[in-house]
Design a protein around this motif. Structure first.
Motif, PDB file in Angstrom:
ATOM      1  N   PRO A  37      37.326  51.038  33.752  1.00  0.00           N
ATOM      2  CA  PRO A  37      37.663  51.921  34.875  1.00  0.00           C
ATOM      3  C   PRO A  37      36.514  52.832  35.289  1.00  0.00           C
ATOM      4  CG  PRO A  37      38.675  52.714  32.848  1.00  0.00           C
ATOM      5  CD  PRO A  37      38.086  51.372  32.536  1.00  0.00           C
ATOM      6  N   ALA A  38      35.505  52.973  34.409  1.00  0.00           N
ATOM      7  CA  ALA A  38      34.369  53.825  34.733  1.00  0.00           C
ATOM      8  C   ALA A  38      33.244  53.054  35.416  1.00  0.00           C
ATOM      9  CB  ALA A  38      33.830  54.488  33.456  1.00  0.00           C
ATOM     10  N   ALA A  39      33.430  51.746  35.628  1.00  0.00           N
ATOM     11  CA  ALA A  39      32.389  50.947  36.271  1.00  0.00           C
ATOM     12  C   ALA A  39      32.116  51.482  37.675  1.00  0.00           C
ATOM     13  CB  ALA A  39      32.817  49.483  36.334  1.00  0.00           C
ATOM     14  N   ARG A  40      30.860  51.441  38.061  1.00  0.00           N
ATOM     15  CA  ARG A  40      30.460  52.021  39.350  1.00  0.00           C
ATOM     16  C   ARG A  40      30.298  50.978  40.453  1.00  0.00           C
ATOM     17  NH1 ARG A  40      25.566  53.925  39.166  1.00  0.00           N
ATOM     18  NH2 ARG A  40      24.979  53.055  37.145  1.00  0.00           N
ATOM     19  N   ALA A  41      30.718  49.759  40.173  1.00  0.00           N
ATOM     20  CA  ALA A  41      30.614  48.716  41.193  1.00  0.00           C
ATOM     21  C   ALA A  41      31.450  49.089  42.418  1.00  0.00           C
ATOM     22  CB  ALA A  41      31.081  47.376  40.631  1.00  0.00           C
ATOM     23  N   ALA A  42      30.881  48.875  43.587  1.00  0.00           N
ATOM     24  CA  ALA A  42      31.587  49.166  44.840  1.00  0.00           C
ATOM     25  C   ALA A  42      31.136  48.156  45.888  1.00  0.00           C
ATOM     26  CB  ALA A  42      31.303  50.595  45.300  1.00  0.00           C
ATOM     27  N   PRO A  43      31.696  46.956  45.844  1.00  0.00           N
ATOM     28  CA  PRO A  43      31.270  45.919  46.768  1.00  0.00           C
ATOM     29  C   PRO A  43      31.684  46.164  48.221  1.00  0.00           C
ATOM     30  CG  PRO A  43      33.129  45.157  45.475  1.00  0.00           C
ATOM     31  CD  PRO A  43      32.712  46.464  44.889  1.00  0.00           C
ATOM     32  N   TYR A  44      32.584  47.103  48.432  1.00  0.00           N
ATOM     33  CA  TYR A  44      32.953  47.437  49.803  1.00  0.00           C
ATOM     34  C   TYR A  44      33.343  48.911  49.879  1.00  0.00           C
ATOM     35  CZ  TYR A  44      37.568  46.300  47.795  1.00  0.00           C
ATOM     36  OH  TYR A  44      38.681  46.229  46.985  1.00  0.00           O
ATOM     37  N   ASP A  45      33.455  49.416  51.099  1.00  0.00           N
ATOM     38  CA  ASP A  45      33.769  50.832  51.312  1.00  0.00           C
ATOM     39  C   ASP A  45      35.176  51.157  50.802  1.00  0.00           C
ATOM     40  OD1 ASP A  45      31.340  50.969  52.499  1.00  0.00           O
ATOM     41  OD2 ASP A  45      32.091  51.185  54.561  1.00  0.00           O
ATOM     42  N   PRO A  46      35.418  52.418  50.451  1.00  0.00           N
ATOM     43  CA  PRO A  46      36.768  52.808  50.025  1.00  0.00           C
ATOM     44  C   PRO A  46      37.790  52.544  51.121  1.00  0.00           C
ATOM     45  CG  PRO A  46      35.180  54.547  49.565  1.00  0.00           C
ATOM     46  CD  PRO A  46      34.466  53.552  50.419  1.00  0.00           C
ATOM     47  N   GLU A  47      39.014  52.252  50.707  1.00  0.00           N
ATOM     48  CA  GLU A  47      40.106  52.123  51.665  1.00  0.00           C
ATOM     49  C   GLU A  47      40.559  53.528  52.072  1.00  0.00           C
ATOM     50  OE1 GLU A  47      43.173  49.889  49.807  1.00  0.00           O
ATOM     51  OE2 GLU A  47      41.979  48.051  49.628  1.00  0.00           O
ATOM     52  N   GLU A  48      40.705  53.739  53.364  1.00  0.00           N
ATOM     53  CA  GLU A  48      41.111  55.060  53.863  1.00  0.00           C
ATOM     54  C   GLU A  48      42.411  54.949  54.638  1.00  0.00           C
ATOM     55  OE1 GLU A  48      39.400  58.874  56.460  1.00  0.00           O
ATOM     56  OE2 GLU A  48      38.179  57.049  56.226  1.00  0.00           O
ATOM     57  N   GLU A  49      43.329  55.836  54.324  1.00  0.00           N
ATOM     58  CA  GLU A  49      44.603  55.902  55.034  1.00  0.00           C
ATOM     59  C   GLU A  49      44.844  57.323  55.526  1.00  0.00           C
ATOM     60  OE1 GLU A  49      47.624  54.443  52.439  1.00  0.00           O
ATOM     61  OE2 GLU A  49      47.071  52.343  52.748  1.00  0.00           O
ATOM     62  N   ALA A  83      41.528  42.759  36.927  1.00  0.00           N
ATOM     63  CA  ALA A  83      41.590  42.320  35.530  1.00  0.00           C
ATOM     64  C   ALA A  83      40.930  40.955  35.379  1.00  0.00           C
ATOM     65  CB  ALA A  83      43.048  42.260  35.077  1.00  0.00           C
ATOM     66  N   ASP A  84      40.457  40.651  34.161  1.00  0.00           N
ATOM     67  CA  ASP A  84      39.829  39.353  33.929  1.00  0.00           C
ATOM     68  C   ASP A  84      40.895  38.264  33.792  1.00  0.00           C
ATOM     69  OD1 ASP A  84      40.936  39.602  31.399  1.00  0.00           O
ATOM     70  OD2 ASP A  84      39.053  40.263  30.467  1.00  0.00           O
ATOM     71  N   LYS A  85      40.483  37.055  33.472  1.00  0.00           N
ATOM     72  CA  LYS A  85      41.401  35.919  33.414  1.00  0.00           C
ATOM     73  C   LYS A  85      42.468  36.093  32.338  1.00  0.00           C
ATOM     74  CE  LYS A  85      38.097  32.572  35.243  1.00  0.00           C
ATOM     75  NZ  LYS A  85      37.362  31.288  34.997  1.00  0.00           N
ATOM     76  N   GLN A  86      42.166  36.884  31.313  1.00  0.00           N
ATOM     77  CA  GLN A  86      43.138  37.131  30.247  1.00  0.00           C
ATOM     78  C   GLN A  86      44.066  38.292  30.568  1.00  0.00           C
ATOM     79  OE1 GLN A  86      39.771  36.512  29.514  1.00  0.00           O
ATOM     80  NE2 GLN A  86      40.375  34.391  29.130  1.00  0.00           N
ATOM     81  N   GLY A  87      43.866  38.915  31.733  1.00  0.00           N
ATOM     82  CA  GLY A  87      44.706  40.029  32.124  1.00  0.00           C
ATOM     83  C   GLY A  87      44.244  41.366  31.596  1.00  0.00           C
TER      84      GLY A  87
END
Length: 247
Positions: A62-74, A53-57
């Motif tokens: 949710p549809a943004a395609r940004a992926a600065p790192y790999d998905p978390e896998e469990e 969330a931004d500074k205002q909360g």
């Protein structure tokens, strides 16, 4: 590692395992904890990156395609232990007669404990290295509060560094000393990405240990195999899919 299914004509079955990478004065010593029986199911969960969330909360798109790192896998792995085969030949398996499967369970549990003091093996190797003039003769393993680097091995294409997040044991039968002779261990693990290890390189003077380098390399190799398998799957169906597109 591979095991035979009994028949000389049957293919060898790869056995899953956890591999603990212990740092010593002359390198890394792997401790392999092979599964007695491969789990019949393996539950995997992937969680993609979500924008904070931004500074205002206000939540981000949710549809943004940004992926600065790999998905978390469990993963959740259910491991069965049974001492009955060994107990049928007590002379060949005296340790099992005494402690049942408690030693195997304990080996898994120790993956969650930091090596507060050097093990007997580490101390012995360190002493030998000092005698040979390797590593300056100093204690090669300082006291640490970090758990060891652990690899989850599930065939040649899935060897990834992990951290155990949950651990539960259901002891189902016991010997006369009340050690379990049959048990089911459910282990929850989180895959550690290469970024987890290489992020420390941004710190001034930081560098990867030998075990961390092995772990990061293993993760990259597993991802590369995923890419290859994905490409093969796409190539096998591309013509039929293209025929259905309206352009």
């Amino acid at each position: 590692m591979t095991v035979s299914s009994g028949s000389p004509l049957a293919p060898k079955v790869v056995r899953g395992a956890f591999v603990r990478l212990d740092e010593i004065g002359i390198g890394v010593v792997p401790q392999v904890i092979a599964f007695q029986y491969n789990p019949e199911t393996l539950t995997r969960k992937l969680k993609p990156y979500e924008q904070p969330a931004d500074k205002q909360g206000t939540p981000q798109d949710p549809a943004a395609r940004a992926a600065p790192y790999d998905p978390e896998e469990e993963m959740d792995v259910a491991i069965a232990f049974d001492a009955m085969d060994d107990l049928a030949e007590p002379d060949r398996h005296p340790q099992t007669v005494i402690s049942g499967v408690a030693d195997r369970i304990s080996a898994l549990e120790m993956l969650m404990y930091p090596p507060a003091t050097p093990s007997l093996l580490t101390s012995a190797v360190g002493a030998l290295a000092g005698a040979l003039g390797i590593g300056g003769g100093a204690d090669p393993v300082p006291t640490t509060t970090e758990v060891p680097i652990v690899l989850f091995v599930w065939g040649p294409g899935r060897i990834v560094p992990v951290k155990i997040t949950t651990f539960s044991v259901e002891e189902q039968a016991f010997n006369s000393a009340l050690y379990p002779i049959r048990a089911k261990v459910t282990v929850g693990i989180r895959v550690l990405t290469a970024d987890y290890f290489t992020s420390k390189l941004t710190e001034k003077g930081a560098r990867l240990t030998a075990a961390e380098s092995i772990a990061a390399t293993a993760y990259r190799a597993a991802v590369e195999q995923k890419k290859v398998l994905a490409a093969v799957g796409v190539a096998s169906t591309v013509e039929s899919v293209l025929a259905t597109l309206p352009f």
